[in-house]
Design an enzyme around this catalytic site. Structure first.
Site, PDB file in Angstrom:
ATOM      1  N   TYR A 118       0.841  -1.202   0.000  1.00 51.19           N
ATOM      2  CA  TYR A 118       0.000   0.000   0.000  1.00 51.19           C
ATOM      3  C   TYR A 118       0.879   1.255   0.000  1.00 51.19           C
ATOM      4  O   TYR A 118       0.674   2.172  -0.797  1.00 51.19           O
ATOM      5  CB  TYR A 118      -0.937  -0.016   1.215  1.00 51.19           C
ATOM      6  CG  TYR A 118      -1.712   1.261   1.393  1.00 51.19           C
ATOM      7  CD1 TYR A 118      -2.736   1.608   0.507  1.00 51.19           C
ATOM      8  CD2 TYR A 118      -1.419   2.139   2.430  1.00 51.19           C
ATOM      9  CE1 TYR A 118      -3.437   2.787   0.652  1.00 51.19           C
ATOM     10  CE2 TYR A 118      -2.115   3.320   2.584  1.00 51.19           C
ATOM     11  CZ  TYR A 118      -3.122   3.640   1.695  1.00 51.19           C
ATOM     12  OH  TYR A 118      -3.810   4.821   1.839  1.00 51.19           O
ATOM     13  N   GLU A 145     -11.441   4.604   3.438  1.00 56.50           N
ATOM     14  CA  GLU A 145     -11.049   5.475   4.557  1.00 56.50           C
ATOM     15  C   GLU A 145     -12.223   5.671   5.513  1.00 56.50           C
ATOM     16  O   GLU A 145     -12.050   5.686   6.731  1.00 56.50           O
ATOM     17  CB  GLU A 145     -10.542   6.834   4.058  1.00 56.50           C
ATOM     18  CG  GLU A 145      -9.221   6.785   3.322  1.00 56.50           C
ATOM     19  CD  GLU A 145      -8.014   6.471   4.204  1.00 56.50           C
ATOM     20  OE1 GLU A 145      -8.140   6.446   5.454  1.00 56.50           O
ATOM     21  OE2 GLU A 145      -6.928   6.241   3.638  1.00 56.50           O
ATOM     22  N   TRP A 151      -5.755   0.526   9.805  1.00 57.51           N
ATOM     23  CA  TRP A 151      -5.691   0.434   8.347  1.00 57.51           C
ATOM     24  C   TRP A 151      -5.407  -1.013   7.931  1.00 57.51           C
ATOM     25  O   TRP A 151      -5.878  -1.466   6.896  1.00 57.51           O
ATOM     26  CB  TRP A 151      -4.657   1.398   7.792  1.00 57.51           C
ATOM     27  CG  TRP A 151      -4.699   1.427   6.297  1.00 57.51           C
ATOM     28  CD1 TRP A 151      -3.726   1.027   5.432  1.00 57.51           C
ATOM     29  CD2 TRP A 151      -5.790   1.854   5.472  1.00 57.51           C
ATOM     30  NE1 TRP A 151      -4.153   1.176   4.138  1.00 57.51           N
ATOM     31  CE2 TRP A 151      -5.417   1.679   4.127  1.00 57.51           C
ATOM     32  CE3 TRP A 151      -7.064   2.354   5.741  1.00 57.51           C
ATOM     33  CZ2 TRP A 151      -6.244   1.982   3.061  1.00 57.51           C
ATOM     34  CZ3 TRP A 151      -7.897   2.665   4.674  1.00 57.51           C
ATOM     35  CH2 TRP A 151      -7.481   2.476   3.349  1.00 57.51           C
TER      36      TRP A 151
END
Length: 188
Positions: free
Chosen positions: A19, A41, A49
């Protein structure tokens, strides 16, 4: 593991490295990908995350690869299907906000021609490249995320706060918060 220097948060897992190296801080103007990151998000709020990265393929499948038009037309049976999908985060309010926000993106596209152009105009199509040396310097929100959050909420977007929007701006490369020591700071 390779010998690349990364932002400290990125070296915890392979998915976090991937990522960091390929998405975070890179300019993204494709509307579907921008919407996808906004939704991810939003779902991340209150979670790590890594939790999102562990489920991202399931999110892609469950939300029709983030086809904005399809999501805008989800009905109650699709909401129930998503709420019962154990592979994603089953938060009804976030799911309903996703549908609402897809409709708001379409409204922006109709009014401004493009969701991407609408968002990127806040920085005159030029990313903000911050000069941080330490992770402690990186804010969780700023004047830009406050302004965009305010404007999106005024347009009817839901379940978005300044911290979520700041993270999104990082994810789509409008804000480049890679540390100065990071080998990925200036990669296009």
């Amino acid at each position: 593991m390779d010998d690349k220097k990364r932002c400290p948060w990125a070296d915890s897992t392979d998915s976090m490295r991937e990522y960091h190296d390929t998405i975070w801080g890179r300019e993204e103007k494709d509307e579907r990908k921008m919407f996808r990151m906004l939704v991810l998000e939003m779902f991340q709020a209150g979670l790590s995350w890594q939790t999102i990265l562990n489920k991202v393929e399931y999110f892609d499948e469950a939300f029709d690869d983030f086809d904005i038009e399809k999501i805008a037309n989800y009905d109650e049976s699709k909401i129930e299907e998503l709420v019962n999908n154990e592979n994603i985060i089953r938060h009804r309010m976030k799911i309903e906000a996703t549908i609402n926000n897809a409709n708001k993106v379409i409204e922006i596209q109709k009014k401004y021609g493009s969701f991407s152009k609408f968002i990127w105009r806040y920085v005159i199509d030029t990313p903000i490249i911050n000069p941080w040396s330490e992770m402690e310097e990186v804010p969780s929100q700023n004047y830009l995320s406050d302004k965009i959050t305010h404007d999106l909420k005024k347009l009817g977007f839901k379940f978005l706060g300044s911290t979520t929007i700041y993270s999104w701006l990082q994810a789509i490369g409008m804000i480049n918060d890679h540390l100065l020591s990071c080998d990925f700071k200036y990669i296009d």
